[in-house]
Design an enzyme around this catalytic site. Sequence first.
Site, PDB file in Angstrom:
ATOM      1  N   LYS A  87       0.800  -1.111  -0.079  1.00 36.15           N
ATOM      2  CA  LYS A  87       0.104   0.096  -0.208  1.00 36.15           C
ATOM      3  C   LYS A  87       0.880   1.165  -0.009  1.00 36.15           C
ATOM      4  O   LYS A  87       0.500   2.428  -0.261  1.00 36.15           O
ATOM      5  CB  LYS A  87      -0.887   0.086   1.100  1.00 36.15           C
ATOM      6  CG  LYS A  87      -2.135  -1.066   1.176  1.00 36.15           C
ATOM      7  CD  LYS A  87      -3.466  -0.581   1.368  1.00 36.15           C
ATOM      8  CE  LYS A  87      -4.373  -1.470   0.950  1.00 36.15           C
ATOM      9  NZ  LYS A  87      -4.200  -3.063   1.518  1.00 36.15           N
ATOM     10  N   GLU A 109      -9.957   6.695   3.087  1.00 33.24           N
ATOM     11  CA  GLU A 109     -11.010   5.638   3.579  1.00 33.24           C
ATOM     12  C   GLU A 109      -9.995   4.386   4.171  1.00 33.24           C
ATOM     13  O   GLU A 109      -9.002   4.128   3.494  1.00 33.24           O
ATOM     14  CB  GLU A 109     -12.149   5.084   2.813  1.00 33.24           C
ATOM     15  CG  GLU A 109     -11.470   4.117   1.550  1.00 33.24           C
ATOM     16  CD  GLU A 109     -10.554   4.647   0.633  1.00 33.24           C
ATOM     17  OE1 GLU A 109     -10.381   5.774   0.434  1.00 33.24           O
ATOM     18  OE2 GLU A 109      -9.747   3.717  -0.008  1.00 33.24           O
ATOM     19  N   SER A 375       1.774  -9.789  -1.108  1.00 31.47           N
ATOM     20  CA  SER A 375       1.296  -8.414  -1.095  1.00 31.47           C
ATOM     21  C   SER A 375       1.470  -7.790   0.385  1.00 31.47           C
ATOM     22  O   SER A 375       1.912  -6.508   0.467  1.00 31.47           O
ATOM     23  CB  SER A 375      -0.210  -8.189  -1.170  1.00 31.47           C
ATOM     24  OG  SER A 375      -1.046  -9.059  -0.659  1.00 31.47           O
TER      25      SER A 375
HETATM   26  C1  LIG Z   1      -5.221  -4.040   1.202  1.00 34.51           C
HETATM   27  C2  LIG Z   1      -4.464  -5.026   0.945  1.00 34.51           C
HETATM   28  C3  LIG Z   1      -4.801  -6.267  -0.335  1.00 34.51           C
HETATM   29  C4  LIG Z   1      -6.203  -5.848  -1.113  1.00 34.51           C
HETATM   30  O1  LIG Z   1      -5.848  -4.787  -1.755  1.00 34.51           O
HETATM   31  P1  LIG Z   1      -5.690  -4.682  -3.577  1.00 34.51           P
HETATM   32  O2  LIG Z   1      -5.962  -3.587  -3.959  1.00 34.51           O
HETATM   33  O3  LIG Z   1      -6.551  -5.842  -4.068  1.00 34.51           O
HETATM   34  O4  LIG Z   1      -4.105  -5.241  -3.621  1.00 34.51           O
HETATM   35  C5  LIG Z   1      -4.093  -7.146  -0.352  1.00 34.51           C
HETATM   36  N1  LIG Z   1      -3.057  -7.472   0.571  1.00 34.51           N
HETATM   37  C6  LIG Z   1      -2.770  -6.626   1.477  1.00 34.51           C
HETATM   38  C7  LIG Z   1      -1.620  -7.168   2.288  1.00 34.51           C
HETATM   39  C8  LIG Z   1      -3.431  -5.390   1.691  1.00 34.51           C
HETATM   40  O5  LIG Z   1      -3.122  -4.745   2.991  1.00 34.51           O
END
Ligand SMILES: *Cc1c(COP(=O)(O)O)cnc(C)c1O
Length: 394
Positions: A87, A109, A375
């Site tokens: 993020k 948000e 992610s």
């Molecule tokens: C917020 C988040 C997501 C989902 O958001 P995307 O916009 O689909 O990438 C996925 N993995 C993590 C670790 C997150 O914090």
Amino acid sequence: MEMKETMYGQYGGTFLPELLMPVVHRVAEAFERVRDDETFCQRLDGLLTDYAGRRTPLFLAENLSKRLGGPKIYLKREDLCHTGSHKINNVLGQLLLARTMGYSRVIAETGAGQHGVATATAAALLNLSCTIYMGEEDVARQSLNVYRMKLLGAVVVPVSSGSRTLKDATNEAIRSWAACAEDTFYAIGSVVGPHPYPAMVTHFQSVIGKEAREQIFEKEGRLPDAALACVGGGSNAAGLFTAFLDDPVDLYGAEAGGEGLDTDRHGAALSRGTAGIFQGMRTLILQDDVGNIQPAHSVSAGLDYPGVGPLHAHLKDTGRAVYEAVTDREAMEAYELLARTEGIIPALESAHALGLAGRISHRFSPEDILLICLSGRGDKDTLRFQEEGGRDHE
Ligand SMILES: *Cc1c(COP(=O)(O)O)cnc(C)c1O
């Protein structure tokens, strides 16, 4: 594929109150000006490197590869970014743009608080005042993230409408934006919302795929056979996929299957959604016959969203990417499996991509390569894992 477009096939666009149209047009113009501007790009690259910790490693998960018995699995380690997920890539880009445009204040948000924490972090760094909208339900469930945001100097506004979660926090952020757009920039946390946000967030997250593509060539001298990512709004997936859109690489997105697609407790907007207008964009959404948004469910707060970015709705329609729903149970198994085999605790969101890898690995041979976007890190999810009946590890 041209990513500067307003529409992705029949999806995307700008569906906002009249009052906000000139505001998003200004953002779109400013973004077009900075995206290739040398000073802006150098400044952002510097922050991504020295502050966020890029470039993130590409790790060959040998134990996991053996365990799944199929292809070589490489993990793009976004979990090692500052604040614990991808993020921060997007937020640094958007807040630097906000500074460039002369704004002194930013709003955002947040669901579980990950985008809120990343925004509060970048706002502290870039000296912007910061207000975060968060559903009351999430404020109660995620008190640690609320505390982190406040420590970072942000104001957290609890939202008491609707289901008191992310969807309602987003509605409230858009409402309040209309009242304060003069001095306030709205930083959206995924590839969703009105144009230019889906294109802009894709651009700021495309660093994931750009690096991963270089790294796989350094290590293997060739493209991967498939690239996988989890999909909430779809920003980490968009960031990974864009580097491979024109290549012979299969693209797979894992969305929230929750308690199963035959229940009403899931977040699978791509598998089960229908087209409609939602939060400034036309996309696939979970809605009933008369267009009421249906509450989403996922064990992972980041995938608990009843819509999806218009890019993904389009990639699904054209068949360029394949999206499968991964259940809470499968994600929790993958969460534990990665911890045990590689010593990496993934975010429950990322565990959906790992779960999908387990499901499709038999389609590949040992010479094949799967590239998975990890992610985020999963320390935040250990309590949830226990509550949801994951094994007790005393
Ligand atoms: C917020 C988040 C997501 C989902 O958001 P995307 O916009 O689909 O990438 C996925 N993995 C993590 C670790 C997150 O914090």
